[in-house]
Scaffold this active site. Structure first.
Site, PDB file in Angstrom:
ATOM      1  N   LYS A 195     -33.102  13.268  -2.183  1.00 34.50           N
ATOM      2  CA  LYS A 195     -33.165  11.572  -1.886  1.00 34.50           C
ATOM      3  C   LYS A 195     -34.184  11.529  -1.744  1.00 34.50           C
ATOM      4  CE  LYS A 195     -34.461  11.415   2.499  1.00 34.50           C
ATOM      5  NZ  LYS A 195     -35.055  11.219   2.895  1.00 34.50           N
ATOM      6  N   ASP A 231     -29.305  12.471   8.503  1.00 36.98           N
ATOM      7  CA  ASP A 231     -29.391  12.139   7.372  1.00 36.98           C
ATOM      8  C   ASP A 231     -28.352  12.719   6.265  1.00 36.98           C
ATOM      9  OD1 ASP A 231     -32.048  11.111   7.221  1.00 36.98           O
ATOM     10  OD2 ASP A 231     -33.164  12.041   6.070  1.00 36.98           O
TER      11      ASP A 231
HETATM   12  O1  C5P Z   1     -31.599  13.498  12.693  1.00 40.57           O
HETATM   13  P1  C5P Z   1     -32.726  15.029  12.450  1.00 40.57           P
HETATM   14  O2  C5P Z   1     -32.156  15.705  13.382  1.00 40.57           O
HETATM   15  O3  C5P Z   1     -32.561  14.977  11.527  1.00 40.57           O
HETATM   16  O4  C5P Z   1     -34.144  14.644  13.295  1.00 40.57           O
HETATM   17  C1  C5P Z   1     -35.537  14.837  12.946  1.00 40.57           C
HETATM   18  C2  C5P Z   1     -35.886  14.546  14.089  1.00 40.57           C
HETATM   19  O5  C5P Z   1     -36.623  12.783  13.807  1.00 40.57           O
HETATM   20  C3  C5P Z   1     -35.834  14.050  15.475  1.00 40.57           C
HETATM   21  O6  C5P Z   1     -35.775  14.564  16.646  1.00 40.57           O
HETATM   22  C4  C5P Z   1     -36.512  13.154  16.090  1.00 40.57           C
HETATM   23  O7  C5P Z   1     -37.736  13.468  16.832  1.00 40.57           O
HETATM   24  C5  C5P Z   1     -36.672  12.522  14.706  1.00 40.57           C
HETATM   25  N1  C5P Z   1     -35.858  11.108  14.081  1.00 40.57           N
HETATM   26  C6  C5P Z   1     -36.026   9.919  15.069  1.00 40.57           C
HETATM   27  N2  C5P Z   1     -35.346   8.385  14.784  1.00 40.57           N
HETATM   28  C7  C5P Z   1     -34.496   8.744  13.376  1.00 40.57           C
HETATM   29  C8  C5P Z   1     -34.042  10.036  12.817  1.00 40.57           C
HETATM   30  C9  C5P Z   1     -35.250  10.925  13.323  1.00 40.57           C
HETATM   31  O8  C5P Z   1     -36.838   9.481  15.701  1.00 40.57           O
HETATM   32  N3  C5P Z   1     -33.618   7.972  12.941  1.00 40.57           N
END
Ligand code: C5P
Length: 308
Positions: free
Chosen positions: A24, A149
């Site tokens: 994406k 995501d």
């Molecule tokens: O949700 P995911 O594990 O993919 O996110 C990875 C990291 O990115 C999270 O641990 C966080 O530190 C950061 N993040 C964030 N806000 C979001 C998505 C991700 O701070 N909306």
């Protein structure tokens, strides 16, 4: 999410299930602020692009999930594709094992959502292959438990994503002419999403104005203004990673009129309305040794899952 009490019956057909897992880009990304849980509140418009990994799922006569990838560093249980298979097996109380082969083409830790896409692809493939009667709400909840995501990749290709990214409002299949061809450039560095968000100063927070403006334009089948295709993470990524800033300059020098960071980067994308100009830019950047992909928006459908 409540656990399903009775094991689901699997009525699988075929011995192998192939699934394509698309990358994406973020057409917009407004970071609204930091939340009490440490995540950031977002408003972003994401679009799948025609750059994909291929997964092959095979039934295992054991109660486990295994993975082998063309990238050895991905051949382990930390892989989000394995976690997705484990999550749906646990939710449905299934003992049926599965082996996953992953042909990795999407650049990793790149801002292109490859790992999240693989996880969603496994959920969709197992749901279809094993005929699991999960509602779309259950699938979205399973996806959100795997990463911010992942829910987006259950959609048909274009969506507004809010919250930490998991609240999805799908958009109809439409893509502006001015963005018809998308040149992606992946700088050699890898960037951690967590690091980018941790280092983001509050001065880079915005309201969801850019995302709302582009959302309205897409619904009206119009052409977005360049200034609305904003990414709130870009300024700090360009300042922190000189390789990304240099790559951005190189894309502009190669003939692009507009360049944007995808997600937390480091991949940059440049839109072109005409293939000839996009192709010339790709040749110039390739000659300089850059990793480039010429691609386009895509709206996958059920044909992405082939069961044999
Ligand atoms: O949700 P995911 O594990 O993919 O996110 C990875 C990291 O990115 C999270 O641990 C966080 O530190 C950061 N993040 C964030 N806000 C979001 C998505 C991700 O701070 N909306």
């Amino acid at each position: 999410m409540s656990d399903v009490q009775q094991p689901f019956a699997i009525s699988a057909h075929g011995v192998a299930c192939f699934v394509r897992s698309y990358a994406k880009i973020n057409l917009t990304l407004d970071v609204l602020g930091r939340r009490a849980d440490g995540y950031h509140e977002l408003a972003t418009i994401m679009q799948m692009v025609d750059l994909y990994d291929t997964l092959c799922l095979t039934a295992l006569n054991e109660d486990r999930v295994s993975i082998v990838s063309t990238r050895p560093e991905l051949s382990n249980d930390a892989n989000l594709a394995v976690q997705a298979a484990q999550a749906i097996r646990a939710y449905c109380s299934l003992k049926q094992g599965v082996s996953i082969e992953l042909d990795k083409r999407i650049p990793m830790a790149a801002g292109l959502g490859g790992g999240s896409s693989n996880a969603a692809a496994v959920l969709l493939a197992l749901q279809k292959w094993w005929r699991l009667p999960l509602s779309s709400q259950e699938m979205l909840a399973l996806a959100a438990s795997l990463g911010s995501d992942v829910p987006f990749f259950l959609t048909t290709g274009l969506a507004l994503c809010e919250g930490r990214g998991e609240h999805i409002t799908p958009l109809p299949a439409y893509w502006p002419t001015s963005l018809r061809w998308l040149l992606l450039l992946k700088p050699t560095i890898s960037v951690s999403t967590a690091t980018v968000f941790r280092n983001l100063p509050p001065s880079d927070y915005t309201q969801s104005v850019h995302t709302q403006a582009v959302y309205t334009v897409l619904l009206a089948k119009g052409e977005p203004f360049q200034e609305d295709m904003h990414n709130g993470l870009e300024r700090s990524v360009l300042a922190r990673y000189p390789e990304v800033a240099q790559a951005r300059e190189a894309i502009l020098q190669a003939g692009a009129s507009f360049v944007r960071l995808s997600g937390s980067g480091p991949t940059l994308f440049a839109p072109f309305s005409e293939l000839a100009r996009a192709s010339l830019a790709r040749q110039r950047l390739h000659a300089q040794g850059y990793e480039v992909y010429l691609t386009r928006a895509i709206h996958p459908n059920d044909g992405n899952i082939c069961i044999f």
